[in-house]
Design a protein around this motif. Sequence first.
Motif, mmCIF file in Angstrom:
data_model
loop_
_atom_site.group_PDB
_atom_site.id
_atom_site.type_symbol
_atom_site.label_atom_id
_atom_site.label_comp_id
_atom_site.label_asym_id
_atom_site.label_seq_id
_atom_site.Cartn_x
_atom_site.Cartn_y
_atom_site.Cartn_z
ATOM 1 N N GLY A 52 47.804 56.882 58.860
ATOM 2 C CA GLY A 52 47.698 58.163 58.175
ATOM 3 C C GLY A 52 46.284 58.558 57.774
ATOM 4 O O GLY A 52 46.097 59.571 57.101
ATOM 5 N N ALA A 53 45.285 57.781 58.168
ATOM 6 C CA ALA A 53 43.892 58.126 57.837
ATOM 7 C C ALA A 53 43.482 59.369 58.629
ATOM 8 O O ALA A 53 43.959 59.601 59.742
ATOM 9 C CB ALA A 53 42.956 56.965 58.168
ATOM 10 N N HIS A 54 42.607 60.173 58.035
ATOM 11 C CA HIS A 54 42.114 61.386 58.706
ATOM 12 C C HIS A 54 40.596 61.406 58.798
ATOM 13 O O HIS A 54 40.014 62.389 59.238
ATOM 14 C CB HIS A 54 42.600 62.633 57.960
ATOM 15 C CG HIS A 54 44.088 62.749 57.937
ATOM 16 N ND1 HIS A 54 44.824 63.084 59.052
ATOM 17 C CD2 HIS A 54 44.980 62.544 56.946
ATOM 18 C CE1 HIS A 54 46.105 63.085 58.751
ATOM 19 N NE2 HIS A 54 46.227 62.756 57.474
ATOM 20 N N GLY A 55 39.960 60.335 58.356
ATOM 21 C CA GLY A 55 38.513 60.265 58.387
ATOM 22 C C GLY A 55 38.069 58.900 57.902
ATOM 23 O O GLY A 55 38.890 58.091 57.457
ATOM 24 N N PRO A 56 36.777 58.636 57.993
ATOM 25 C CA PRO A 56 36.279 57.304 57.668
ATOM 26 C C PRO A 56 36.286 57.011 56.166
ATOM 27 O O PRO A 56 35.960 57.860 55.354
ATOM 28 C CB PRO A 56 34.852 57.313 58.214
ATOM 29 C CG PRO A 56 34.450 58.745 58.185
ATOM 30 C CD PRO A 56 35.706 59.526 58.436
ATOM 31 N N ALA A 57 36.675 55.804 55.845
ATOM 32 C CA ALA A 57 36.609 55.234 54.505
ATOM 33 C C ALA A 57 36.713 53.727 54.692
ATOM 34 O O ALA A 57 37.376 53.266 55.642
ATOM 35 C CB ALA A 57 37.751 55.738 53.632
ATOM 36 N N VAL A 58 36.075 52.951 53.848
ATOM 37 C CA VAL A 58 36.141 51.499 53.995
ATOM 38 C C VAL A 58 37.606 51.072 53.990
ATOM 39 O O VAL A 58 38.388 51.503 53.140
ATOM 40 C CB VAL A 58 35.337 50.795 52.877
ATOM 41 C CG1 VAL A 58 35.575 49.285 52.916
ATOM 42 C CG2 VAL A 58 33.855 51.103 53.022
#
Length: 168
Positions: A52-58
């Motif tokens: 469900g991620a939509h962009g970069p994050a650690v």
Amino acid sequence: MEWTGARYSDTPTIEVRTWIDAPPEKVWALVSDIELMPEMSEELRSVAWLDGAHGPAVGARFVGRSEHEAFGKWETTSYVIECEPESVLAWAVQDPAEPSAVWRFRLRPENGGTELSQWMQLGPGRSGLSVAIDRMPDKEQKIVFVRLREFEQSITATLAQIKQRAEA
């Protein structure tokens, strides 16, 4: 362009830099859009965020599908290990504790624009290159050298496309 290491176990690296006549926020919008990367790569065919991620994050994960005439087709899962907007984006391929590769973009404001570098490290975890080295251990340094040259050409082309898009 910088190179280090000659054997896979040395975790060889390569880095290529370019200067872009655009502010870091504009360059960041391009490098952080990983789904755009296949348009700028000879090997990478598709990329999609997972969970469900939509962009970069650690901690975010994405799957990449690649193809190479000598290695065939493969799929890897990567884990974002560094993410500082407009500064750094890095990911570990396969196992973050023992990655088959690590990739990193760094952005730095410079001369009214942005210095962008892309760095990558082979290993220490096993990869498709490990299989080739297992088959021909006496040619390990040549195999690593050839693959690093391919990465150098690919990174140089990717940075050129990012530069072109950011300056448009």
